[in-house]
Write a protein that holds these residues in place. Structure first.
Motif, PDB file in Angstrom:
ATOM      1  N   ALA B  61       8.470  -7.042 -10.068  1.00 35.09           N
ATOM      2  CA  ALA B  61       8.217  -7.146  -8.633  1.00 35.09           C
ATOM      3  C   ALA B  61       8.188  -5.759  -7.994  1.00 35.09           C
ATOM      4  O   ALA B  61       7.324  -5.462  -7.151  1.00 35.09           O
ATOM      5  N   VAL B  62       9.122  -4.906  -8.389  1.00 35.19           N
ATOM      6  CA  VAL B  62       9.168  -3.550  -7.832  1.00 35.19           C
ATOM      7  C   VAL B  62       7.859  -2.808  -8.149  1.00 35.19           C
ATOM      8  O   VAL B  62       7.282  -2.132  -7.291  1.00 35.19           O
ATOM      9  N   ILE B  63       7.394  -2.963  -9.381  1.00 36.86           N
ATOM     10  CA  ILE B  63       6.147  -2.288  -9.778  1.00 36.86           C
ATOM     11  C   ILE B  63       4.979  -2.786  -8.927  1.00 36.86           C
ATOM     12  O   ILE B  63       4.170  -1.996  -8.432  1.00 36.86           O
ATOM     13  N   ILE B  64       4.924  -4.107  -8.737  1.00 35.72           N
ATOM     14  CA  ILE B  64       3.829  -4.673  -7.947  1.00 35.72           C
ATOM     15  C   ILE B  64       3.884  -4.158  -6.510  1.00 35.72           C
ATOM     16  O   ILE B  64       2.859  -3.786  -5.920  1.00 35.72           O
ATOM     17  N   ASN B  67       2.639  -0.610  -6.414  1.00 36.25           N
ATOM     18  CA  ASN B  67       1.176  -0.597  -6.597  1.00 36.25           C
ATOM     19  C   ASN B  67       0.481  -1.020  -5.307  1.00 36.25           C
ATOM     20  O   ASN B  67      -0.500  -0.411  -4.890  1.00 36.25           O
ATOM     21  N   ALA B  68       1.016  -2.073  -4.665  1.00 36.04           N
ATOM     22  CA  ALA B  68       0.390  -2.565  -3.443  1.00 36.04           C
ATOM     23  C   ALA B  68       0.494  -1.526  -2.329  1.00 36.04           C
ATOM     24  O   ALA B  68      -0.449  -1.329  -1.564  1.00 36.04           O
ATOM     25  N   PRO B  73      -2.249   0.820   4.711  1.00 34.88           N
ATOM     26  CA  PRO B  73      -3.051   1.510   5.724  1.00 34.88           C
ATOM     27  C   PRO B  73      -2.180   2.539   6.449  1.00 34.88           C
ATOM     28  O   PRO B  73      -1.057   2.213   6.841  1.00 34.88           O
ATOM     29  N   PRO B  74      -2.691   3.769   6.610  1.00 32.57           N
ATOM     30  CA  PRO B  74      -1.892   4.816   7.258  1.00 32.57           C
ATOM     31  C   PRO B  74      -1.361   4.395   8.618  1.00 32.57           C
ATOM     32  O   PRO B  74      -0.215   4.721   8.950  1.00 32.57           O
ATOM     33  N   VAL B  75      -2.138   3.632   9.399  1.00 33.00           N
ATOM     34  CA  VAL B  75      -1.626   3.236  10.720  1.00 33.00           C
ATOM     35  C   VAL B  75      -0.397   2.348  10.593  1.00 33.00           C
ATOM     36  O   VAL B  75       0.503   2.401  11.431  1.00 33.00           O
ATOM     37  N   VAL B  76      -0.363   1.552   9.531  1.00 37.93           N
ATOM     38  CA  VAL B  76       0.801   0.681   9.342  1.00 37.93           C
ATOM     39  C   VAL B  76       2.020   1.518   8.964  1.00 37.93           C
ATOM     40  O   VAL B  76       3.122   1.312   9.485  1.00 37.93           O
ATOM     41  N   ALA B  77       1.807   2.500   8.078  1.00 38.68           N
ATOM     42  CA  ALA B  77       2.909   3.411   7.730  1.00 38.68           C
ATOM     43  C   ALA B  77       3.388   4.116   8.998  1.00 38.68           C
ATOM     44  O   ALA B  77       4.595   4.260   9.227  1.00 38.68           O
ATOM     45  N   ILE B 114       2.066   6.376  -4.315  1.00 46.32           N
ATOM     46  CA  ILE B 114       1.073   6.918  -5.255  1.00 46.32           C
ATOM     47  C   ILE B 114       1.776   7.652  -6.387  1.00 46.32           C
ATOM     48  O   ILE B 114       1.500   7.428  -7.566  1.00 46.32           O
ATOM     49  N   ILE B 115       2.723   8.504  -6.032  1.00 43.33           N
ATOM     50  CA  ILE B 115       3.406   9.286  -7.065  1.00 43.33           C
ATOM     51  C   ILE B 115       4.252   8.375  -7.955  1.00 43.33           C
ATOM     52  O   ILE B 115       4.249   8.507  -9.182  1.00 43.33           O
ATOM     53  N   VAL B 116       4.952   7.417  -7.346  1.00 41.33           N
ATOM     54  CA  VAL B 116       5.775   6.496  -8.147  1.00 41.33           C
ATOM     55  C   VAL B 116       4.887   5.709  -9.120  1.00 41.33           C
ATOM     56  O   VAL B 116       5.178   5.619 -10.318  1.00 41.33           O
ATOM     57  N   SER B 117       3.789   5.165  -8.625  1.00 39.83           N
ATOM     58  CA  SER B 117       2.960   4.302  -9.476  1.00 39.83           C
ATOM     59  C   SER B 117       2.288   5.085 -10.598  1.00 39.83           C
ATOM     60  O   SER B 117       2.272   4.641 -11.752  1.00 39.83           O
ATOM     61  N   ILE B 118       1.737   6.241 -10.260  1.00 41.63           N
ATOM     62  CA  ILE B 118       1.074   7.022 -11.303  1.00 41.63           C
ATOM     63  C   ILE B 118       2.093   7.500 -12.336  1.00 41.63           C
ATOM     64  O   ILE B 118       1.860   7.423 -13.543  1.00 41.63           O
TER      65      ILE B 118
END
Ligand SMILES: Nc1ncnc2c1ncn2[C@@H]1O[C@H](COP(=O)(O)OP(=O)(O)O)[C@@H](O)[C@H]1O
Ligand SMILES: [Mg+2]
Lengths: 243, 234
Positions: B61-64, B67-68, B73-77, B114-118
């Motif tokens: 679940a953490v991986i998903i 990834n998601a 979207p930057p505006v949401v962040a 991005i860094i975590v997933s890659i």
């Protein structure tokens, strides 16, 4: 050897290994003592690699026990047995850094000491000229030499080798055999597998013959090759000769 | 047509003139983005490596989720960080809203997944190859993390650069938490948004060219690092 109390003998009692619903090793009983060279023979899939990985502690037997019985075994500290894999994994670093990293994992020395020990091993295994090369671009023979140097630098009392010359040409094979001799000459207990009968004749003091996950025969090397006692071993030797 | 050429020439003159306002905007953008990438790397590299090597319930679940979040979207962040930092939010008392630090935090949220997933992906593949050898040499799983991160360095630099690319190109997050205040929180992307609206095409185009160049440099660097890595034996 090296002033430390021995970890040998190594005793396997009733060792079984099952995976995927199959019994891959069945009731292994044996005791290994130093410093003779033990060679494990058997057909592909007989369980040779599994036996080494169990002895080295990478796998746990699903039944039975594997115990180091020597006085050195009870002492805390780093492992005193090393393994060279059929396809050794070298780190994506220089040849020297591979040795330094292994020393660091074993908790041997400080930064300076490790570098000295690494250089000594490079010298010993004729890798000095390659010290700063990325390990992964070495030839197969050079990679295997580095894998042996990496084991040697840890000063093990027992060395497990899984088909150490499986993918090497004759010259590189001879070089590796000479290095195994070096280990033996220094008092290291060598336990190895091979499918090369010539190599087994050249190196073995004693033979363990595995067949379908069972230890079928154990004999002094000369006796094994001259007059195998089990029909399986006899068939194995005869079959190999006919190639 | 000639208007566009005019604007381009004016933009070039602006870039070459060393105009302090222009340089200030470029400098702030770089500081914010580099800060975000640095924080995300310090957290994300070990986190990704641990996610690759440890087995625990809920790992999938953490991986998903990570990834998601790469597609967040930057505006949401930006909205999320805004709510945290706004006067009535949990971190409101710190008074960080509409500061460069707030923008750095918002971009960190964008870059971290991005860094975590890659990292997770790269290290997981390498761990499959290394695990037995490292255990044989006496490594614990925890001790393997720095080994794996170092051995994956070339691929990981590429991942970090991808994070840099995402942060330097986004506008939504920095606009919401920064407020595009001239001289304080005005970045290249927020300035382009504003100046284009006002019809100040030279400034917008000039900043656009700098951004484009930056993107080219990042991709060039990623490519070069990949080449070096391959030459060193993958
Ligand atoms: N983890 C595993 N799961 C299932 N089967 C395995 C596993 N490891 C080895 N085997 C099987 O066990 C048998 C013995 O393997 P191995 O010890 O590698 O043979 P070898 O004597 O050729 O070295 C083979 O049939 C192999 O396919
Ligand atoms: Mg094998």
């Amino acid at each position: 050897m090296r002033g430390e109390p021995t970890i040998l003998p190594l005793r396997l009692s009733g060792v079984c290994y099952e995976a995927g619903g199959r019994v891959l090793l069945d009731g292994l009983d044996l005791t290994l003592n130093g410093p003779s060279r033990t060679v494990i023979l058997g057909h592909n899939g007989a369980g040779k690699s599994l036996t080494l990985r169990l002895c080295h502690g990478l796998l746990r037997p699903t039944r039975g026990r594997i115990e180091w019985l020597g006085p050195g075994a009870a002492m805390a500290g780093r492992s005193r047995h090393a393994m060279v894999f059929q396809r050794p994994v070298l780190l994506r670093r220089s040849v020297r850094a591979n040795l330094v990293h292994a020393l660091s994992l074993a908790g041997i020395g400080g930064r300076g000491t490790r570098r000295c020990l690494a250089d000594e091993a490079l010298e010993r295994f004729r890798l000095t000229d390659l010290a700063d090369r990325p390990a992964r671009v070495l030839s197969g023979g050079e990679q295997q030499r580095l894998a042996l140097a990496r084991a040697w630098v840890l000063k093990p009392e027992v060395l497990f080798l899984d088909e150490p010359t499986a993918n090497l040409d004759p010259a590189a094979t001879r070089a590796v055999e000479a290095m195994i001799d070096t280990f033996h000459g220094e008092g290291v207990k060598v336990v190895m597998t091979t499918h090369d009968l010539g190599q087994a004749r050249r190196l073995a003091d004693e033979i363990l013959f595995l067949h379908a996950g069972r230890l079928v025969e154990r004999a002094a090397a000369r006796a094994f090759f001259e007059s195998p006692q089990s029909p399986e071993a006899a068939a194995f030797l005869a079959g190999s000769l006919s190639f | 047509m000639s208007d566009i050429v005019e604007a381009f020439l004016a933009a070039l003159r602006l870039i070459l003139s060393g105009d302090p306002e222009f340089l200030g905007i470029v400098g702030l953008s770089l500081r914010v983005t580099m800060g975000a990438v640095a924080i995300a790397a310090v957290i994300g590299l070990p986190l990704g490596a641990l996610l690759a090597t440890l087995r625990f319930p809920g790992r999938g679940a953490v991986i998903i989720v990570f990834n998601a979040l790469m597609g967040l979207p930057p505006v949401v962040a930006g909205l999320f960080v805004y709510l945290l930092l706004s006067r009535s939010g949990p971190l409101g008392p710190l008074g960080l809203l509409f500061t460069p630090l707030a923008m750095t935090v918002a971009q960190t949220v964008l870059v971290l997944p991005i860094i975590v997933s890659i990292t997770r992906q790269v290290v997981e593949t390498m761990w499959e190859e290394y695990a037995e050898q490292l255990r044989s040499l006496g490594s614990t799983t925890m001790r393997a993390v720095p080994t794996l991160l170092w051995d994956a360095r070339y691929q990981l630099v590429t991942g970090v650069l991808a994070g840099f690319g995402r942060a330097s190109a986004e506008v939504g997050a920095v606009l919401i938490v920064g407020g595009n205040i001239a001289g304080v929180t005005r970045t290249m992307t927020t300035a382009i948004t504003l100046e284009t609206g006002k019809g100040n095409l030279p400034l917008a185009l000039g900043l656009g060219m700098v951004l484009l160049t930056l993107t080219l440099v990042i991709n060039g660097a990623a490519h070069a690092v990949g080449q070096v890595g391959r030459r060193a034996g993958g």
